[in-house]
Write a protein that holds these residues in place. Structure first.
Motif, PDB file in Angstrom:
ATOM      1  N   THR A   1      42.636  42.425  44.640  1.00  0.00           N
ATOM      2  CA  THR A   1      42.304  41.316  43.758  1.00  0.00           C
ATOM      3  C   THR A   1      40.797  41.290  43.558  1.00  0.00           C
ATOM      4  O   THR A   1      40.050  41.535  44.497  1.00  0.00           O
ATOM      5  CB  THR A   1      42.795  39.967  44.326  1.00  0.00           C
ATOM      6  OG1 THR A   1      42.482  38.933  43.395  1.00  0.00           O
ATOM      7  CG2 THR A   1      42.191  39.640  45.670  1.00  0.00           C
TER       8      THR A   1
ATOM      9  N   TRP B   1      39.697  36.184  45.400  1.00  0.00           N
ATOM     10  CA  TRP B   1      40.682  35.229  45.874  1.00  0.00           C
ATOM     11  C   TRP B   1      40.460  33.901  45.172  1.00  0.00           C
ATOM     12  O   TRP B   1      39.323  33.514  44.899  1.00  0.00           O
ATOM     13  CB  TRP B   1      40.565  35.024  47.382  1.00  0.00           C
ATOM     14  CG  TRP B   1      40.898  36.227  48.209  1.00  0.00           C
ATOM     15  CD1 TRP B   1      40.052  36.889  49.040  1.00  0.00           C
ATOM     16  CD2 TRP B   1      42.156  36.904  48.292  1.00  0.00           C
ATOM     17  NE1 TRP B   1      40.707  37.938  49.632  1.00  0.00           N
ATOM     18  CE2 TRP B   1      41.995  37.977  49.191  1.00  0.00           C
ATOM     19  CE3 TRP B   1      43.402  36.714  47.691  1.00  0.00           C
ATOM     20  CZ2 TRP B   1      43.032  38.843  49.518  1.00  0.00           C
ATOM     21  CZ3 TRP B   1      44.423  37.588  48.011  1.00  0.00           C
ATOM     22  CH2 TRP B   1      44.240  38.635  48.913  1.00  0.00           C
TER      23      TRP B   1
ATOM     24  N   ASN C   1      36.206  40.171  46.317  1.00  0.00           N
ATOM     25  CA  ASN C   1      37.390  41.007  46.187  1.00  0.00           C
ATOM     26  C   ASN C   1      37.882  41.520  47.538  1.00  0.00           C
ATOM     27  O   ASN C   1      37.174  41.495  48.536  1.00  0.00           O
ATOM     28  CB  ASN C   1      37.124  42.181  45.248  1.00  0.00           C
ATOM     29  CG  ASN C   1      36.241  43.233  45.877  1.00  0.00           C
ATOM     30  OD1 ASN C   1      35.153  42.944  46.344  1.00  0.00           O
ATOM     31  ND2 ASN C   1      36.723  44.459  45.902  1.00  0.00           N
TER      32      ASN C   1
ATOM     33  N   ASN D   1      40.750  44.813  48.822  1.00  0.00           N
ATOM     34  CA  ASN D   1      41.664  45.881  48.421  1.00  0.00           C
ATOM     35  C   ASN D   1      42.500  46.324  49.612  1.00  0.00           C
ATOM     36  O   ASN D   1      42.078  46.213  50.750  1.00  0.00           O
ATOM     37  CB  ASN D   1      40.891  47.069  47.844  1.00  0.00           C
ATOM     38  CG  ASN D   1      40.112  46.672  46.619  1.00  0.00           C
ATOM     39  OD1 ASN D   1      38.898  46.580  46.643  1.00  0.00           O
ATOM     40  ND2 ASN D   1      40.818  46.376  45.545  1.00  0.00           N
TER      41      ASN D   1
ATOM     42  N   ALA E   1      47.235  35.391  49.476  1.00  0.00           N
ATOM     43  CA  ALA E   1      47.921  36.126  48.408  1.00  0.00           C
ATOM     44  C   ALA E   1      48.838  35.234  47.573  1.00  0.00           C
ATOM     45  O   ALA E   1      48.880  35.350  46.352  1.00  0.00           O
ATOM     46  CB  ALA E   1      48.715  37.302  48.983  1.00  0.00           C
TER      47      ALA E   1
ATOM     48  N   GLN F   1      47.352  33.330  44.489  1.00  0.00           N
ATOM     49  CA  GLN F   1      46.801  34.019  43.322  1.00  0.00           C
ATOM     50  C   GLN F   1      47.575  33.638  42.059  1.00  0.00           C
ATOM     51  O   GLN F   1      48.689  33.126  42.123  1.00  0.00           O
ATOM     52  CB  GLN F   1      46.802  35.524  43.536  1.00  0.00           C
ATOM     53  CG  GLN F   1      45.889  35.972  44.686  1.00  0.00           C
ATOM     54  CD  GLN F   1      44.452  35.530  44.512  1.00  0.00           C
ATOM     55  OE1 GLN F   1      44.043  34.509  45.019  1.00  0.00           O
ATOM     56  NE2 GLN F   1      43.676  36.302  43.783  1.00  0.00           N
TER      57      GLN F   1
ATOM     58  N   ILE G   1      46.667  39.747  41.417  1.00  0.00           N
ATOM     59  CA  ILE G   1      46.703  40.932  42.276  1.00  0.00           C
ATOM     60  C   ILE G   1      47.127  42.096  41.403  1.00  0.00           C
ATOM     61  O   ILE G   1      48.133  42.020  40.690  1.00  0.00           O
ATOM     62  CB  ILE G   1      47.681  40.740  43.453  1.00  0.00           C
ATOM     63  CG1 ILE G   1      47.219  39.569  44.325  1.00  0.00           C
ATOM     64  CG2 ILE G   1      47.798  42.030  44.265  1.00  0.00           C
ATOM     65  CD1 ILE G   1      48.194  39.182  45.413  1.00  0.00           C
TER      66      ILE G   1
ATOM     67  N   THR H   1      51.043  40.421  40.881  1.00  0.00           N
ATOM     68  CA  THR H   1      50.946  39.124  41.555  1.00  0.00           C
ATOM     69  C   THR H   1      52.315  38.505  41.805  1.00  0.00           C
ATOM     70  O   THR H   1      52.582  37.986  42.892  1.00  0.00           O
ATOM     71  CB  THR H   1      50.096  38.137  40.722  1.00  0.00           C
ATOM     72  OG1 THR H   1      48.888  38.785  40.341  1.00  0.00           O
ATOM     73  CG2 THR H   1      49.795  36.879  41.495  1.00  0.00           C
TER      74      THR H   1
ATOM     75  N   TYR I   1      54.106  39.415  44.964  1.00  0.00           N
ATOM     76  CA  TYR I   1      53.594  38.768  46.168  1.00  0.00           C
ATOM     77  C   TYR I   1      54.037  37.309  46.239  1.00  0.00           C
ATOM     78  O   TYR I   1      54.347  36.796  47.314  1.00  0.00           O
ATOM     79  CB  TYR I   1      52.060  38.862  46.222  1.00  0.00           C
ATOM     80  CG  TYR I   1      51.610  40.254  46.600  1.00  0.00           C
ATOM     81  CD1 TYR I   1      51.266  40.566  47.904  1.00  0.00           C
ATOM     82  CD2 TYR I   1      51.540  41.263  45.649  1.00  0.00           C
ATOM     83  CE1 TYR I   1      50.864  41.846  48.256  1.00  0.00           C
ATOM     84  CE2 TYR I   1      51.138  42.542  45.984  1.00  0.00           C
ATOM     85  CZ  TYR I   1      50.799  42.833  47.299  1.00  0.00           C
ATOM     86  OH  TYR I   1      50.416  44.099  47.639  1.00  0.00           O
TER      87      TYR I   1
END
Length: 148
Positions: free
Chosen positions: A6, A9, A23, A25, A58, A61, A70, A99, A102
């Motif tokens: 992302t 966040w 960010n 990863n 997560a 998002q 994401i 996204t 998730y």
């Protein structure tokens, strides 16, 4: 395997509302049926889908939001760029907004259990410190001095 992450966040993890790039990863792994994820450098002995960033932040998002979704990088041209937080004007890496996967993923419980245990330990430590402070105030002697 594929690279996921992302650009930022939703909850600013550094405490600075002026910083849009915080960010993170990680790696996603396809097992022939579905994608799973793991920290790129944060291995968890509980296995896949157990990370510090899942379920939160997560699940906070926003699908379709350029800065707060994401993404997974793709070799296929998708018409959507993978946002490179370190080079925000570079749109050459194709991406896929993942996204929703998730958001829909079941909470494994491990990160939540770890966080709950950490909170309980901190609360117990604070309660013990408060009890010691009250005892010291009542007697004028700290528990440490009385034990010597």
């Amino acid at each position: 395997m594929r690279f996921a992450g992302t650009p930022s966040w939703v909850e600013d993890r550094r405490g600075s509302p002026d910083e849009r790039f915080n960010n993170h990863n990680w790696v996603e792994v396809f097992d022939g049926r579905s994608w799973s994820f793991t920290g790129a450098c944060e291995y968890n002995t509980a296995g896949l889908n157990h990370t510090w960033f899942f379920p939160q932040p997560a699940k906070g998002q926003l699908p379709g939001n350029h800065w707060h979704a994401i993404y997974a990088a793709s070799f296929r041209h998708t018409g959507l760029p993978f946002p490179l937080a370190w080079s925000p004007d570079d749109n050459t890496v194709p991406g896929v907004d993942v996204t929703q996967a998730y958001l829909d993923a079941p909470d494994a419980g491990a990160p939540t259990a770890v966080a709950a245990a950490a909170v309980a330990a901190a609360q117990a430590k604070a309660a013990a410190a408060e009890a010691e402070a009250q005892a010291q105030a009542a007697t004028g002697v700290s528990a440490h001095q009385g034990a010597i």
